[in-house]
Design a protein around this motif. Structure first.
Motif, PDB file in Angstrom:
ATOM      1  N   SER A 193      58.917   1.378  23.129  1.00  0.00           N
ATOM      2  CA  SER A 193      59.680   2.624  22.993  1.00  0.00           C
ATOM      3  C   SER A 193      60.185   2.786  21.569  1.00  0.00           C
ATOM      4  O   SER A 193      61.365   2.580  21.275  1.00  0.00           O
ATOM      5  CB  SER A 193      60.849   2.648  23.983  1.00  0.00           C
ATOM      6  N   PRO A 194      59.285   3.157  20.648  1.00  0.00           N
ATOM      7  CA  PRO A 194      59.727   3.418  19.270  1.00  0.00           C
ATOM      8  C   PRO A 194      60.519   4.722  19.216  1.00  0.00           C
ATOM      9  O   PRO A 194      60.517   5.520  20.160  1.00  0.00           O
ATOM     10  CB  PRO A 194      58.411   3.550  18.506  1.00  0.00           C
ATOM     11  N   LYS A 195      61.218   4.947  18.107  1.00  0.00           N
ATOM     12  CA  LYS A 195      61.947   6.200  17.934  1.00  0.00           C
ATOM     13  C   LYS A 195      60.941   7.320  17.724  1.00  0.00           C
ATOM     14  O   LYS A 195      60.151   7.291  16.780  1.00  0.00           O
ATOM     15  CB  LYS A 195      62.889   6.103  16.742  1.00  0.00           C
ATOM     16  N   CYS A 196      60.964   8.302  18.620  1.00  0.00           N
ATOM     17  CA  CYS A 196      59.966   9.380  18.609  1.00  0.00           C
ATOM     18  C   CYS A 196      60.573  10.703  18.178  1.00  0.00           C
ATOM     19  O   CYS A 196      61.793  10.837  18.028  1.00  0.00           O
ATOM     20  CB  CYS A 196      59.344   9.522  20.001  1.00  0.00           C
ATOM     21  N   GLY A 207      51.627  10.473  22.132  1.00  0.00           N
ATOM     22  CA  GLY A 207      52.959  10.640  22.691  1.00  0.00           C
ATOM     23  C   GLY A 207      53.347   9.422  23.510  1.00  0.00           C
ATOM     24  O   GLY A 207      52.492   8.662  23.976  1.00  0.00           O
ATOM     25  N   VAL A 208      54.666   9.253  23.707  1.00  0.00           N
ATOM     26  CA  VAL A 208      55.201   8.163  24.526  1.00  0.00           C
ATOM     27  C   VAL A 208      55.894   8.783  25.738  1.00  0.00           C
ATOM     28  O   VAL A 208      56.711   9.698  25.588  1.00  0.00           O
ATOM     29  CB  VAL A 208      56.190   7.296  23.724  1.00  0.00           C
ATOM     30  N   LEU A 209      55.542   8.308  26.916  1.00  0.00           N
ATOM     31  CA  LEU A 209      56.112   8.868  28.138  1.00  0.00           C
ATOM     32  C   LEU A 209      57.620   8.666  28.194  1.00  0.00           C
ATOM     33  O   LEU A 209      58.157   7.652  27.733  1.00  0.00           O
ATOM     34  CB  LEU A 209      55.479   8.212  29.371  1.00  0.00           C
ATOM     35  N   LYS A 210      58.315   9.647  28.783  1.00  0.00           N
ATOM     36  CA  LYS A 210      59.733   9.510  29.095  1.00  0.00           C
ATOM     37  C   LYS A 210      59.870   9.070  30.552  1.00  0.00           C
ATOM     38  O   LYS A 210      58.927   9.165  31.340  1.00  0.00           O
ATOM     39  CB  LYS A 210      60.453  10.839  28.873  1.00  0.00           C
ATOM     40  N   LEU A 211      61.070   8.634  30.934  1.00  0.00           N
ATOM     41  CA  LEU A 211      61.294   8.232  32.320  1.00  0.00           C
ATOM     42  C   LEU A 211      61.013   9.376  33.280  1.00  0.00           C
ATOM     43  O   LEU A 211      60.580   9.169  34.408  1.00  0.00           O
ATOM     44  CB  LEU A 211      62.740   7.751  32.503  1.00  0.00           C
ATOM     45  N   GLY A 212      61.233  10.606  32.806  1.00  0.00           N
ATOM     46  CA  GLY A 212      60.997  11.768  33.661  1.00  0.00           C
ATOM     47  C   GLY A 212      59.565  11.930  34.100  1.00  0.00           C
ATOM     48  O   GLY A 212      59.280  12.676  35.035  1.00  0.00           O
ATOM     49  N   SER A 213      58.645  11.219  33.439  1.00  0.00           N
ATOM     50  CA  SER A 213      57.228  11.331  33.807  1.00  0.00           C
ATOM     51  C   SER A 213      56.948  10.734  35.185  1.00  0.00           C
ATOM     52  O   SER A 213      55.913  11.031  35.782  1.00  0.00           O
ATOM     53  CB  SER A 213      56.350  10.652  32.760  1.00  0.00           C
ATOM     54  N   THR A 234      49.756   1.737  20.003  1.00  0.00           N
ATOM     55  CA  THR A 234      49.195   0.515  20.592  1.00  0.00           C
ATOM     56  C   THR A 234      48.227   0.946  21.686  1.00  0.00           C
ATOM     57  O   THR A 234      48.645   1.334  22.785  1.00  0.00           O
ATOM     58  CB  THR A 234      50.306  -0.375  21.170  1.00  0.00           C
ATOM     59  N   ILE A 235      46.940   0.896  21.402  1.00  0.00           N
ATOM     60  CA  ILE A 235      45.923   1.488  22.270  1.00  0.00           C
ATOM     61  C   ILE A 235      45.953   0.906  23.680  1.00  0.00           C
ATOM     62  O   ILE A 235      45.729   1.616  24.664  1.00  0.00           O
ATOM     63  CB  ILE A 235      44.518   1.310  21.653  1.00  0.00           C
ATOM     64  N   LYS A 236      46.255  -0.387  23.812  1.00  0.00           N
ATOM     65  CA  LYS A 236      46.242  -1.006  25.141  1.00  0.00           C
ATOM     66  C   LYS A 236      47.320  -0.447  26.059  1.00  0.00           C
ATOM     67  O   LYS A 236      47.269  -0.639  27.270  1.00  0.00           O
ATOM     68  CB  LYS A 236      46.392  -2.525  25.031  1.00  0.00           C
ATOM     69  N   HIS A 237      48.274   0.262  25.499  1.00  0.00           N
ATOM     70  CA  HIS A 237      49.345   0.855  26.310  1.00  0.00           C
ATOM     71  C   HIS A 237      49.030   2.293  26.729  1.00  0.00           C
ATOM     72  O   HIS A 237      49.869   2.956  27.337  1.00  0.00           O
ATOM     73  CB  HIS A 237      50.672   0.836  25.544  1.00  0.00           C
ATOM     74  N   GLU A 238      47.841   2.780  26.410  1.00  0.00           N
ATOM     75  CA  GLU A 238      47.476   4.152  26.770  1.00  0.00           C
ATOM     76  C   GLU A 238      47.341   4.285  28.289  1.00  0.00           C
ATOM     77  O   GLU A 238      46.749   3.428  28.956  1.00  0.00           O
ATOM     78  CB  GLU A 238      46.166   4.550  26.104  1.00  0.00           C
ATOM     79  N   VAL A 239      47.903   5.356  28.832  1.00  0.00           N
ATOM     80  CA  VAL A 239      47.851   5.612  30.278  1.00  0.00           C
ATOM     81  C   VAL A 239      46.481   6.169  30.646  1.00  0.00           C
ATOM     82  O   VAL A 239      45.945   7.027  29.935  1.00  0.00           O
ATOM     83  CB  VAL A 239      48.962   6.598  30.692  1.00  0.00           C
ATOM     84  N   ARG A 267      45.779   9.934  24.776  1.00  0.00           N
ATOM     85  CA  ARG A 267      46.814   9.681  23.769  1.00  0.00           C
ATOM     86  C   ARG A 267      48.241   9.741  24.316  1.00  0.00           C
ATOM     87  O   ARG A 267      49.152  10.215  23.648  1.00  0.00           O
ATOM     88  CB  ARG A 267      46.651  10.630  22.569  1.00  0.00           C
ATOM     89  N   LEU A 268      48.441   9.256  25.546  1.00  0.00           N
ATOM     90  CA  LEU A 268      49.789   9.072  26.078  1.00  0.00           C
ATOM     91  C   LEU A 268      50.017   7.583  26.306  1.00  0.00           C
ATOM     92  O   LEU A 268      49.191   6.902  26.917  1.00  0.00           O
ATOM     93  CB  LEU A 268      49.972   9.837  27.394  1.00  0.00           C
ATOM     94  N   LEU A 269      51.159   7.088  25.840  1.00  0.00           N
ATOM     95  CA  LEU A 269      51.465   5.666  25.880  1.00  0.00           C
ATOM     96  C   LEU A 269      52.613   5.369  26.835  1.00  0.00           C
ATOM     97  O   LEU A 269      53.514   6.196  27.015  1.00  0.00           O
ATOM     98  CB  LEU A 269      51.850   5.169  24.476  1.00  0.00           C
ATOM     99  N   MET A 270      52.585   4.171  27.438  1.00  0.00           N
ATOM    100  CA  MET A 270      53.705   3.714  28.259  1.00  0.00           C
ATOM    101  C   MET A 270      54.885   3.327  27.368  1.00  0.00           C
ATOM    102  O   MET A 270      54.689   2.727  26.301  1.00  0.00           O
ATOM    103  CB  MET A 270      53.306   2.491  29.082  1.00  0.00           C
ATOM    104  N   PRO A 271      56.116   3.606  27.789  1.00  0.00           N
ATOM    105  CA  PRO A 271      57.297   3.070  27.103  1.00  0.00           C
ATOM    106  C   PRO A 271      57.633   1.696  27.686  1.00  0.00           C
ATOM    107  O   PRO A 271      56.984   1.247  28.629  1.00  0.00           O
ATOM    108  CB  PRO A 271      58.380   4.096  27.448  1.00  0.00           C
ATOM    109  N   ASP A 272      58.671   1.072  27.170  1.00  0.00           N
ATOM    110  CA  ASP A 272      59.029  -0.240  27.712  1.00  0.00           C
ATOM    111  C   ASP A 272      59.822  -0.136  29.020  1.00  0.00           C
ATOM    112  O   ASP A 272      60.050  -1.143  29.685  1.00  0.00           O
ATOM    113  CB  ASP A 272      59.808  -1.061  26.678  1.00  0.00           C
ATOM    114  N   LEU A 273      60.230   1.075  29.396  1.00  0.00           N
ATOM    115  CA  LEU A 273      60.980   1.248  30.644  1.00  0.00           C
ATOM    116  C   LEU A 273      60.079   1.511  31.844  1.00  0.00           C
ATOM    117  O   LEU A 273      60.565   1.647  32.965  1.00  0.00           O
ATOM    118  CB  LEU A 273      61.980   2.406  30.502  1.00  0.00           C
ATOM    119  N   ILE A 274      58.787   1.593  31.617  1.00  0.00           N
ATOM    120  CA  ILE A 274      57.839   1.868  32.701  1.00  0.00           C
ATOM    121  C   ILE A 274      56.815   0.735  32.786  1.00  0.00           C
ATOM    122  O   ILE A 274      56.226   0.348  31.777  1.00  0.00           O
ATOM    123  CB  ILE A 274      57.138   3.224  32.482  1.00  0.00           C
TER     124      ILE A 274
END
Length: 527
Positions: A193-196, A207-213, A234-239, A267-274
């Motif tokens: 979860s970098p600063k976006c 983009g990085v997913l929010k919890l609302g996703s 980080t490509i391995k985190h792509e949904v 091009r959507l990435l998981m955050p560390d909260l998911i």
């Protein structure tokens, strides 16, 4: 259009009662700031009113009859029934609520003051046009309510099918073998979860997913924030499609939300909260079954019990604790059978959601035009008067929904050889649109400019009585435009329509008309 301050044309009061004054089996509606009215045995008002929540949810309702109100609920009553329609006022306030929410003051619980309402300026078209506007918006809102109801019914259906096939997963009355979650998994992955950026990513951006996703247990790719170009993804985190996502951290009510990804944009990435669950190939589990298992009420509460956190922080579920969860695992054949049912229902839900989105867009466009005075209502007849069967009955409606809605047909449109809801089939949809286009041409005067935008607006309104819960509004499908294009070309061929250069300006001295470089449609001399 004439503008008037709300405080000058209405009387605005508040109720007198505390919020807990209601009774479960009361005779009259008791309006508080909650979305749904309570009940009470005494009434203080017997009138037609618009009711505005003064704090909290900040919603608006309409009611006519006997009722009571909470001390922070504003009761707006009419001073001049010959010049202001209360249903029209309701729909105006509904669109004005966004402005009121921005004006609201206070800390955790926002509230609005009386001055926010008395100083509000409301556009006042002629009284009969107010009636027409309220009727048209009510028709669209009624269709929106039906679609929301059907979506809820489909969710309830899946819950019932799950219980019928598998029983309650915690009580496990069907005696399925239970396995620790760790036996099913290769890994539980999480992202970063970098600063976006404070905006969603475009299609070309990461983009990085929010919890609302995942919060509603349905994947929402729009809930994301754009990754700054200075940070490498980080490509391995792509949904990816087929992923099963899980929120490890949130409030106690919202933590442990789980969503299956049917379709993922790139091009959507998981955050560390998911979390993302990666299943063993020989685990004999269907991810769709696990999704519905983890979102089952009793199973989710059992998972939420793993959440822990220091005071003042959001509860968190660790990977270690989550892996210890005991889950009932039926045969893979039964899981697959259930998953097939889910996929069929989800496909139907997708259609309903698209239709709901189309209708909400239509409603927004109509209300915006109506309250700016840009809506041509000259051809719309006044709806027939309807008498409510019971003014004291509290209908089961959502917040911001009108209690009474008149039913009428748009004359002089006459259909022939079509079902009651012709828009539900491609053939009927085209036939209905064709009759509307034919009538639209017949209503035009000879040798006048033809604006197809006027036709689409007309089609929107006149189609409302012929739509069912599956129907998309006219103009939302490519088929509609292709059909109208075909009919326009046919009318040009038969000279019912003409293509001419638009008149740009006139030279005063010579009275010569100078044509522009745009082509416009005009009706022929013979229609």
């Amino acid at each position: 259009m004439k503008l008037a301050k709300l405080g000058e044309i209405t009387e605005i009061r508040t109720g007198k009662l505390d919020v807990n004054a209601g009774t479960e089996d009361g005779q009259y509606p008791f309006f508080t700031c909650a979305a749904t009215p309570y009940k009470i045995n005494e009434f203080a008002f017997d009138t037609e009113a618009v009711l505005i929540a003064g704090n909290g949810d900040l919603n608006v309702k309409y009611y006519r009859g006997k009722f009571n109100a909470y001390q922070r609920t504003y009761v707006v009553q009419n001073k001049d029934k010959d010049h202001l329609s209360m249903k029209y006022l309701y729909y105006f306030i509904e669109t004005y609520m966004d402005h009121l929410r921005k004006e609201a003051i206070g800390g955790i619980i926002k509230y609005i003051k009386l001055g926010h309402l008395t100083e509000a300026e409301i556009p006042l078209p002629p009284f009969n046009d107010q009636i027409r506007i309220a009727h048209l918006l009510g028709r669209v809102e009624g269709l929106i309510a039906h679609r929301k109801q059907h979506l809820k019914q489909l969710d309830d259906l899946l819950k019932s099918v799950f219980l019928e096939m598998f029983g309650d997963p915690v009580r496990n009355e069907k005696g399925w073998d239970k396995k620790p979650f760790s036996d099913l998994l290769v890994d539980i992955e999480s992202g970063k979860s970098p600063k976006c950026e404070a905006r969603p990513a475009t299609d070309e951006e990461w983009g990085v997913l929010k919890l609302g996703s995942v919060t509603r247990c349905v994947f929402d790719a729009n809930e994301n924030k754009a990754l700054p170009t200075s940070i490498a993804p980080t490509i391995k985190h792509e949904v990816k499609s087929g992923d099963l996502l899980f929120s490890r951290k949130n409030t106690y009510d919202l933590v442990a939300a789980c969503a299956y990804v049917y379709e993922a944009r790139p091009r959507l990435l998981m955050p560390d909260l998911i979390f993302r669950f990666v299943f063993k190939e020989d685990a004999e589990v269907n991810p769709i079954y696990i999704w519905k298992l983890l979102t089952n009420n009793s199973q989710r509460k059992a998972i939420q019990a793993f959440a822990a956190g220091a005071a003042g922080s959001m509860p968190n579920i660790s990977k270690t604790n989550l892996k210890t969860a005991q889950l009932p695992i039926p045969s893979i054949d039964l899981q697959n059978q259930f998953a097939a049912i889910v996929e069929k229902v989800e496909a139907l839900k997708s259609r309903y959601l698209q239709s709901l989105s189309d209708l909400e867009s239509l409603y927004g466009a109509l209300s915006q035009q109506a309250f700016k005075g840009e809506l041509d209502l000259s051809w719309v007849p006044l709806p027939e008067e309807t008498i409510a069967s019971d003014d004291n009955e509290i209908p089961e409606v959502q917040s911001e929904a009108v209690i009474e809605q008149p039913q009428t047909s748009f004359e002089p449109l006459l259909l022939s050889g079509l079902d009651d809801y012709p828009m539900s089939t491609p053939h009927g949809r085209t036939a209905l649109l064709g009759q509307m286009f034919e009538q639209f041409l017949n209503e035009q005067k000879a040798n006048t400019s033809l604006n197809l935008d006027d036709f689409w607006q007309l089609a929107h309104f006149r189609s409302l009585d012929y739509m069912d819960e599956d129907s998309a509004p006219f103009g939302q499908q490519e088929q509609d435009y292709e059909s109208v294009k075909t009919w326009v070309f046919k009318a040009l061929k038969t000279e019912r329509l003409q293509q001419v250069q638009n008149e740009s300006y006139c030279v005063i001295e010579t009275k010569e008309t100078v044509c522009g470089n745009m082509i416009e449609l005009k009706t022929g001399t013979q229609l």
